[in-house]
Design an enzyme around this catalytic site. Structure first.
Site, PDB file in Angstrom:
ATOM      1  N   ASP A  67      -4.297  36.416  80.227  1.00  0.00           N
ATOM      2  CA  ASP A  67      -4.727  35.550  81.335  1.00  0.00           C
ATOM      3  C   ASP A  67      -5.034  36.344  82.598  1.00  0.00           C
ATOM      4  O   ASP A  67      -4.266  36.368  83.565  1.00  0.00           O
ATOM      5  CB  ASP A  67      -3.688  34.458  81.620  1.00  0.00           C
ATOM      6  CG  ASP A  67      -3.863  33.274  80.684  1.00  0.00           C
ATOM      7  OD1 ASP A  67      -4.592  33.423  79.682  1.00  0.00           O
ATOM      8  OD2 ASP A  67      -3.275  32.215  80.949  1.00  0.00           O
ATOM      9  N   ASP A  79       3.973  30.858  81.450  1.00  0.00           N
ATOM     10  CA  ASP A  79       2.872  30.441  80.571  1.00  0.00           C
ATOM     11  C   ASP A  79       1.802  31.525  80.485  1.00  0.00           C
ATOM     12  O   ASP A  79       0.863  31.389  79.702  1.00  0.00           O
ATOM     13  CB  ASP A  79       2.266  29.118  81.061  1.00  0.00           C
ATOM     14  CG  ASP A  79       1.898  29.157  82.534  1.00  0.00           C
ATOM     15  OD1 ASP A  79       2.808  29.311  83.370  1.00  0.00           O
ATOM     16  OD2 ASP A  79       0.702  29.054  82.859  1.00  0.00           O
ATOM     17  N   ASN A  80       1.942  32.569  81.288  1.00  0.00           N
ATOM     18  CA  ASN A  80       0.996  33.689  81.223  1.00  0.00           C
ATOM     19  C   ASN A  80       1.644  34.929  80.619  1.00  0.00           C
ATOM     20  O   ASN A  80       1.157  36.044  80.824  1.00  0.00           O
ATOM     21  CB  ASN A  80       0.455  34.006  82.616  1.00  0.00           C
ATOM     22  CG  ASN A  80      -0.457  32.909  83.144  1.00  0.00           C
ATOM     23  OD1 ASN A  80      -1.020  32.137  82.361  1.00  0.00           O
ATOM     24  ND2 ASN A  80      -0.606  32.825  84.449  1.00  0.00           N
ATOM     25  N   LYS A 137     -12.765  30.620  76.282  1.00  0.00           N
ATOM     26  CA  LYS A 137     -12.185  30.198  77.556  1.00  0.00           C
ATOM     27  C   LYS A 137     -13.308  29.692  78.452  1.00  0.00           C
ATOM     28  O   LYS A 137     -14.216  30.455  78.786  1.00  0.00           O
ATOM     29  CB  LYS A 137     -11.458  31.369  78.224  1.00  0.00           C
ATOM     30  CG  LYS A 137     -10.815  31.012  79.564  1.00  0.00           C
ATOM     31  CD  LYS A 137      -9.963  32.153  80.077  1.00  0.00           C
ATOM     32  CE  LYS A 137      -9.362  31.843  81.444  1.00  0.00           C
ATOM     33  NZ  LYS A 137      -8.509  32.948  81.911  1.00  0.00           N
ATOM     34  N   GLY A 177      -5.807  24.310  78.952  1.00  0.00           N
ATOM     35  CA  GLY A 177      -6.617  23.360  79.710  1.00  0.00           C
ATOM     36  C   GLY A 177      -8.098  23.682  79.668  1.00  0.00           C
ATOM     37  O   GLY A 177      -8.946  22.837  79.950  1.00  0.00           O
ATOM     38  N   ARG A 178      -8.394  24.926  79.325  1.00  0.00           N
ATOM     39  CA  ARG A 178      -9.809  25.313  79.221  1.00  0.00           C
ATOM     40  C   ARG A 178     -10.006  26.391  78.170  1.00  0.00           C
ATOM     41  O   ARG A 178     -11.006  27.107  78.185  1.00  0.00           O
ATOM     42  CB  ARG A 178     -10.337  25.786  80.567  1.00  0.00           C
ATOM     43  CG  ARG A 178      -9.493  26.873  81.214  1.00  0.00           C
ATOM     44  CD  ARG A 178     -10.148  27.385  82.454  1.00  0.00           C
ATOM     45  NE  ARG A 178      -9.243  28.227  83.213  1.00  0.00           N
ATOM     46  CZ  ARG A 178      -9.607  28.904  84.283  1.00  0.00           C
ATOM     47  NH1 ARG A 178     -10.848  28.851  84.686  1.00  0.00           N
ATOM     48  NH2 ARG A 178      -8.734  29.625  84.937  1.00  0.00           N
ATOM     49  N   ARG A 202     -12.244  35.332  73.715  1.00  0.00           N
ATOM     50  CA  ARG A 202     -11.070  36.214  73.717  1.00  0.00           C
ATOM     51  C   ARG A 202     -10.540  36.386  72.302  1.00  0.00           C
ATOM     52  O   ARG A 202     -10.654  35.489  71.473  1.00  0.00           O
ATOM     53  CB  ARG A 202      -9.954  35.612  74.573  1.00  0.00           C
ATOM     54  CG  ARG A 202     -10.364  35.310  75.981  1.00  0.00           C
ATOM     55  CD  ARG A 202      -9.159  35.167  76.881  1.00  0.00           C
ATOM     56  NE  ARG A 202      -8.358  33.976  76.636  1.00  0.00           N
ATOM     57  CZ  ARG A 202      -7.445  33.540  77.492  1.00  0.00           C
ATOM     58  NH1 ARG A 202      -7.192  34.196  78.614  1.00  0.00           N
ATOM     59  NH2 ARG A 202      -6.746  32.446  77.233  1.00  0.00           N
TER      60      ARG A 202
END
Ligand code: AMP
Ligand code: MG
Length: 479
Positions: free
Chosen positions: A255, A245-246, A106, A90-91, A169
């Site tokens: 994350d 998702d992390n 990010k 999303g970012r 990252r």
């Protein structure tokens, strides 16, 4: 001057159902706050960021450094134990690759997966992510890395008005458990297989010829996750949002949000203010690791037998306990495995828990444990000193049985029990100074935390207990 040209991301080979091409939204008045010259050099980039023209704009996304447009990948996930459906980058956007590493920005703006959020990251959380990635690397814990940190005066609204930043990252792959869950829950088994084949080809090539490569990959992810969480527990790291998702397919810490390191030991410590039930408390992390692996295994079921999946998952508990016992034996300076190891560990945890003894300070002090003394410096950290004396007696018996040279043991312990960790208040000091326009503390902490096991006399204060004001600090999912 050296202009950067990234290679196309291999992820693109998967095709457009796995990602969307995106456009970074430019940020005004960008300023490069930090540059990781050691990581840069390892990727063939200049040590001195001034050799890169327009570095701040390049690492904010304002200026392209790859021939192809950036991509945002789609994934789903279980958040706080509940299926959350489609999420995605999303970012975050993948720019390309360099030296076999993916380069991701990010906070460079919205993507089709932003779900009404702004695609930005605030300076506060970007400083935390930048510093903690590198602190974890310094500790020898697998993690995504941070190459650059760029800030902008652009306003970003969270609970209050803040400003934007972008972290660059770096990782061999940003694949998450949630990438596989996404195609499983869509019922798109062709895409699921293509994704698994891609992962095996590029990141698990040694399993290509296994009887069932998917099972072999799952087994390895189980093992890597067990090792990773053992690392976290040993150093007192709490991730804070261990949603699927992390979770990195490669077993990397990924994350960095509301993470925290233990100060005083408390197995129930919750670092994320938004985690009301304590699902992701320090002592829960090993169990959550298994929950998340179950989600991954479920998603891979179209590619393997149920029995094969279960066999891989069943290895987790044993692998985790073995890994954890190894970490704690090393922390205690023990070499040999003994039947009473766990008793020795848990009695110690009970002692530390009872007094909420500072985790890092305790272990560092224990490095100087002496066979012939009362060990006052460690003993004085304890609330129940009689219980400590009883434990220390048994510890001495173990050490005596091993007969390892004391100086050798102490040196070995100093190499695994860090003196410096990224305590919340240290990150907070860097953030407060940065908000006031002084960015030097970021670099200072980065330098300090790159060598967390070394005595660094100029930084003695950074190894002390958190100040009283630190008890007021709280971190949440807002970032
Ligand atoms: P996290 O809790 O940070 O792992 O984020 C969960 C999901 O929300 C991911 O899909 C993120 O990309 C997305 N997300 C979080 N913050 C933002 C934001 N400010 N803008 C867009 N997407 C976001
Ligand atoms: Mg995330």
């Amino acid at each position: 001057m050296l202009s950067i040209q990234l290679h196309p991301a291999r992820f693109r080979q998967l095709g457009s159902q796995f990602y969307s091409e995106v456009v970074a939204e430019p940020l005004p008045a960008t300023q490069l706050l930090a540059w990781n010259s050691e990581l840069a050099a390892s990727m063939g980039l200049p040590l001195d960021v001034n050799q890169i023209p327009n570095a701040a704009d390049s690492f904010a996304g304002n200026q392209a450094i790859a021939a192809e447009p950036p991509i945002a990948t789609v994934y789903s996930g279980h958040q706080f134990g509940v299926w959350a459906g489609q999420l995605g980058d999303g970012r975050a956007m993948l720019l390309g690759e360099l030296a076999g590493q993916e380069i991701q920005l990010k906070g460079a703006g919205q993507t089709p997966y932003s779900r009404r959020a702004d695609g930005r990251a605030v300076l506060r959380s970007s400083i935390r992510e930048y510093l903690c990635s590198e602190a974890m690397h310094g500790l020898g814990i697998p993690t995504t890395r941070a190459l650059a940190l760029v800030a902008s005066p652009e306003t970003v609204w969270r609970e209050t008005q803040e400003t934007a930043a972008v972290v660059t990252r770096v990782a061999p792959s940003f694949l998450r458990f949630g990438h596989f869950e996404h195609f499983y829950y869509l019922g798109n088994h062709t895409a699921l297989k293509a994704l698994a084949d891609f992962a095996i080809a590029h990141y698990f090539p040694h399993h290509r010829d296994a009887a069932n490569p998917y099972q072999a990959m799952l087994s390895e992810v189980v093992a890597r996750t067990a090792e990773l969480i053992a690392d976290w527990q040993a150093v007192g790291f709490c991730h804070g949002v261990m949603n699927t998702d992390n979770m990195s397919l490669l077993g990397l810490t990924i994350d960095y949000g509301p993470f925290g390191f233990l100060d005083g030991f408390d197995a129930g410590h919750i670092c994320n203010h938004s985690d009301h039930s304590g699902r992701y408390a320090y002592g829960m992390q090993p169990e959550v690791g298994l929950f998340n692996l179950n989600c991954l295994a479920q998603a891979l079921l179209p590619l393997l037998d149920r029995d094969e999946a279960i066999a891989a998952l069943k290895q987790y508990q044993g692998e985790f306990e073995t890994a954890l016992a190894e970490r704690f034996r090393a922390k205690l300076g023990l070499v040999d495995e003994a039947p009473d190891d766990w008793q020795l560990f848990t009695r110690l945890f009970d002692l530390l828990q009872a007094g909420h003894t500072d985790w890092t300070i305790f272990w560092r002090a224990l490095c100087h444990f002496d066979m012939t003394s009362l060990n006052e410096p460690v003993r004085n950290l304890m609330v129940d000193r009689d219980a400590f004396d009883a434990w220390a007696w048994d510890y001495k018996v173990r050490l005596a049985l091993e007969g390892r040279d004391q100086a050798e043991r102490q040196t070995a312990m100093l190499a695994v029990n860090p003196k410096y960790i990224l305590r919340n208040h240290l990150a907070e000091q860097a953030i407060r100074q940065a908000n006031a326009g002084d960015f030097r503390e970021i670099t200072r902490l980065q330098t300090l935390l790159a060598r967390p096991f070394d005595e660094q006399p100029d930084f003695e204060a950074y190894a002390g207990l958190p100040p009283d004001w630190a008890t007021e600090l709280s971190v949440s999912c807002s970032s």
